[in-house]
Design a protein around this motif. Structure first.
Motif, short mmCIF file in Angstrom:
data_model
loop_
_atom_site.label_atom_id
_atom_site.label_comp_id
_atom_site.label_asym_id
_atom_site.label_seq_id
_atom_site.Cartn_x
_atom_site.Cartn_y
_atom_site.Cartn_z
N ASP A 78 0.82 -1.20 0.00
CA ASP A 78 0.00 0.00 0.00
C ASP A 78 0.86 1.26 0.00
N VAL A 79 1.16 1.75 -1.19
CA VAL A 79 1.96 2.97 -1.31
C VAL A 79 1.16 4.05 -2.02
N GLY A 80 1.51 5.27 -1.73
CA GLY A 80 0.82 6.40 -2.34
C GLY A 80 1.41 6.76 -3.68
N PRO A 81 0.86 7.79 -4.29
CA PRO A 81 1.33 8.22 -5.61
C PRO A 81 2.79 8.67 -5.62
N PRO A 85 4.88 4.76 1.67
CA PRO A 85 3.72 4.18 2.35
C PRO A 85 2.81 5.30 2.86
N ARG A 86 1.54 5.15 2.62
CA ARG A 86 0.62 6.22 3.03
C ARG A 86 -0.15 5.89 4.29
N GLY A 87 -0.05 4.65 4.74
CA GLY A 87 -0.79 4.26 5.94
C GLY A 87 -2.26 4.13 5.64
N CYS A 88 -3.02 3.94 6.66
CA CYS A 88 -4.47 3.81 6.56
C CYS A 88 -5.07 5.18 6.83
N MET A 89 -6.00 5.60 5.99
CA MET A 89 -6.62 6.90 6.21
C MET A 89 -7.32 6.95 7.56
N THR A 154 1.38 1.69 10.73
CA THR A 154 2.26 2.68 11.34
C THR A 154 3.72 2.24 11.21
N GLN A 155 3.98 0.96 11.44
CA GLN A 155 5.34 0.45 11.33
C GLN A 155 5.87 0.58 9.90
N VAL A 156 5.06 0.20 8.92
CA VAL A 156 5.48 0.30 7.53
C VAL A 156 5.74 1.76 7.17
N LYS A 157 4.86 2.64 7.60
CA LYS A 157 5.04 4.07 7.34
C LYS A 157 6.33 4.58 7.96
N GLY A 158 6.71 3.97 9.08
CA GLY A 158 7.94 4.37 9.77
C GLY A 158 9.19 3.68 9.22
#
Length: 177
Positions: A78-81, A85-89, A154-158
């Protein structure tokens, strides 16, 4: 939705919204009375879309537990444009707003409930086919899995490494056996 998801509520400017929607300022404000109203509509769309996608994947999965494993592992894809990683909204909004805005807190609660409803359905299907103990508390397990997913995002985003995420997913799945 994508602009709020990527930047958060506070950092989303009118210029970002106009560029993303292709609308003029007057057209945007005719459709939505203010930025908050547009945000709330975008957030509700996100929660509805995610729960609909989850349910569709559940129905296509070879087994309910495989659906849950795949859902947890989906954090790795799940990555953003921008490629990050953009996390969960849901998690992002909860972190940004906390309980400061009662209207947003209510939207968050409804969004979480939508996700947990699909998780409960998966767990009930797992019980029905013998993958999960019939005595298991599906409500508690759905809450647990939602918390695990929030933490994983959160971990992936970090910047957590893929093997660490996979290990947590397998540990979480072991609690369901």
């Amino acid at each position: 939705m994508q602009v709020f998801w990527q930047h958060g509520y506070e950092a989303t400017s009118l210029q970002y919204l106009l560029a993303a929607t292709g609308l003029s300022k007057s057209s945007l404000y005719q459709a939505y009375s203010n930025k908050q109203a547009l945000f709330e509509a975008a957030f509700c769309h996100y929660a509805e879309q995610r729960s609909r996608e989850m349910r569709a994947r559940l129905l296509q999965a070879p087994s309910p537990l495989e659906f849950l494993r795949g859902w947890l592992l989906s954090v790795l894809d799940d990555v953003g444009p921008d490629g990050n990683p953009r996390g969960c909204m849901l998690v992002n909004v909860a972190n940004e707003f906390s309980q400061a805005d009662p209207a947003v807190a209510e939207l968050l609660q409804r969004g979480v409930e939508r996700m947990q409803r699909v998780l409960r359905e998966a767990l009930q299907r797992a019980q029905a086919c013998g993958e999960l103990n019939a005595a298991a508390d599906v409500d508690a397990l759905a809450s647990y899995l939602h918390c695990v997913m929030s933490g994983l995002r959160t971990q992936v985003k970090g910047g957590a490494a893929k093997p660490a995420i996979e290990a947590v997913v397998e540990l979480s799945m072991s609690t369901l056996r």
